[in-house]
Design an enzyme around this catalytic site. Structure first.
Site, mmCIF file in Angstrom:
data_model
loop_
_atom_site.group_PDB
_atom_site.id
_atom_site.type_symbol
_atom_site.label_atom_id
_atom_site.label_comp_id
_atom_site.label_asym_id
_atom_site.label_seq_id
_atom_site.Cartn_x
_atom_site.Cartn_y
_atom_site.Cartn_z
ATOM 1 N N ASP A 7 0.796 -1.174 -0.047
ATOM 2 C CA ASP A 7 0.103 0.069 0.078
ATOM 3 C C ASP A 7 0.759 1.305 -0.094
ATOM 4 O O ASP A 7 1.613 1.579 1.030
ATOM 5 C CB ASP A 7 -1.107 0.058 1.392
ATOM 6 C CG ASP A 7 -1.762 1.379 1.565
ATOM 7 O OD1 ASP A 7 -1.657 1.977 0.371
ATOM 8 O OD2 ASP A 7 -2.189 1.567 2.539
ATOM 9 N N ASN A 10 0.425 8.768 -0.003
ATOM 10 C CA ASN A 10 1.212 9.893 -0.289
ATOM 11 C C ASN A 10 2.313 10.253 0.610
ATOM 12 O O ASN A 10 2.947 11.257 0.334
ATOM 13 C CB ASN A 10 0.028 11.140 0.016
ATOM 14 C CG ASN A 10 -0.889 11.023 -1.218
ATOM 15 O OD1 ASN A 10 -0.785 11.329 -2.459
ATOM 16 N ND2 ASN A 10 -2.220 10.848 -0.707
ATOM 17 N N THR A 11 2.309 9.429 1.744
ATOM 18 C CA THR A 11 3.424 9.695 2.722
ATOM 19 C C THR A 11 4.433 8.452 2.768
ATOM 20 O O THR A 11 5.642 8.417 3.074
ATOM 21 C CB THR A 11 2.921 9.987 4.059
ATOM 22 O OG1 THR A 11 2.159 11.296 3.724
ATOM 23 C CG2 THR A 11 3.859 10.591 5.190
ATOM 24 N N ARG A 12 3.682 7.113 2.911
ATOM 25 C CA ARG A 12 4.264 6.058 3.423
ATOM 26 C C ARG A 12 4.011 4.866 2.484
ATOM 27 O O ARG A 12 2.939 4.899 1.800
ATOM 28 C CB ARG A 12 4.073 5.626 4.852
ATOM 29 C CG ARG A 12 4.558 6.719 5.753
ATOM 30 C CD ARG A 12 4.382 6.036 7.401
ATOM 31 N NE ARG A 12 3.002 5.720 7.601
ATOM 32 C CZ ARG A 12 2.787 4.803 8.433
ATOM 33 N NH1 ARG A 12 3.838 4.347 9.483
ATOM 34 N NH2 ARG A 12 1.475 4.331 8.679
ATOM 35 N N ASP A 105 -6.989 3.208 -4.003
ATOM 36 C CA ASP A 105 -6.797 3.241 -2.597
ATOM 37 C C ASP A 105 -8.216 3.061 -2.201
ATOM 38 O O ASP A 105 -8.608 2.317 -1.219
ATOM 39 C CB ASP A 105 -6.170 4.242 -1.669
ATOM 40 C CG ASP A 105 -6.592 5.521 -2.052
ATOM 41 O OD1 ASP A 105 -6.820 5.825 -3.269
ATOM 42 O OD2 ASP A 105 -6.278 6.647 -1.406
#
Length: 255
Positions: A7, A10-12, A105
């Site tokens: 997965d 946008n950050t991780r 997502d």
């Protein structure tokens, strides 16, 4: 047949290695990396795990990040497969005007939430909420049709927008209060209640449209921040996207 679920938000990047592509398969290993660190996965966290036989991933971060992830996967003999939203899959029907344009997502999380609800009891409408960098609030009717959804900024984006567009708002993070009496609390409370209000409004829409009380499920890295401020009953789930990827993989890799 070991299975790797990925997965990329946008950050991780979050990953989970399972013994097989099945919702009940034992978890063998898992981890998370900030996007700036994903180039270290092959020599780091992935260097010692059992090589996966199958992989299915969900990515919203763009093609450049996808290529970086696939480069790290070259240590294994596995073909990268990434979810693209479709007109129907795993029991859900996609009501988006252009199904393939629905964020992967969002689609995967809805599939995870739908099957989670099916396992718990009778079929009912649903509201599925993801609280992360952005916030999405999705509506599903009792037949498994995605009716539509909302997208709004997450806490961080709201605060940065206000800071950049308004003089004098560079203040520390505050607390959620019913009646904020300082700017920090006012900003934090405003963002939190904006998200809570969007969820409450969607629950109202689904209740009116379907003639039944919807089940509300919340997920995402910042979901726990919202929990104390919600006025509608909901279930907080750790990661619906992994649940959805396992449901999809069970059907795609059934052979």
């Amino acid at each position: 047949m070991t299975f790797l679920a990925i997965d990329v938000g946008n950050t991780r990047l979050k990953w989970a290695l399972h013994q097989s592509p099945h919702p009940d398969a034992p978890l063998l290993a898992q981890g998370a990396e900030f996007l700036e660190n994903i180039d270290k996965l092959a020599e780091g966290a992935w260097a010692t795990v059992t090589p996966p036989d199958r992989m299915l991933g969900c990515i919203v971060a763009g093609d450049a990040v996808k290529r970086r992830v696939e480069e790290q996967m070259e240590i294994w003999d596995v073909a990268p497969q990434w979810v693209v939203s479709s007109a129907a899959e795993a029991g859900l029907t996609n009501g988006y005007d252009y199904p393939a344009r629905l964020g992967a997502d969002r689609w995967v999380a809805m599939i995870g939430a739908w099957h989670r609800a099916l396992a718990q009891g009778p079929v009912r409408p649903m509201v599925v909420v993801m609280v992360g960098t952005a916030v999405t609030v999705e509506a599903i009717d009792a037949s498994g049709k995605f009716l539509g959804g909302l997208i709004l900024p997450g806490h961080g984006i709201m605060l940065r927008a206000l800071e950049s567009g308004t003089a004098g708002l560079h203040v520390p993070t505050g607390e959620v209060r019913e009646f904020p009496t300082n700017t920090s609390d006012a900003l934090t409370s405003g963002g939190t209640y904006a998200i809570a209000g969007a969820v409450e409004r969607m629950v109202q829409h689904v209740r009116m449209h379907c003639g039944a009380e919807p089940k509300c499920v919340m997920t995402g890295g910042a979901g726990w921040k919202m929990a104390p401020s919600m006025s509608v009953p909901f279930e907080l789930v750790d990661n619906l996207i992994f649940d959805g990827l396992l449901e999809m993989a069970a059907r795609r890799f059934a052979d």
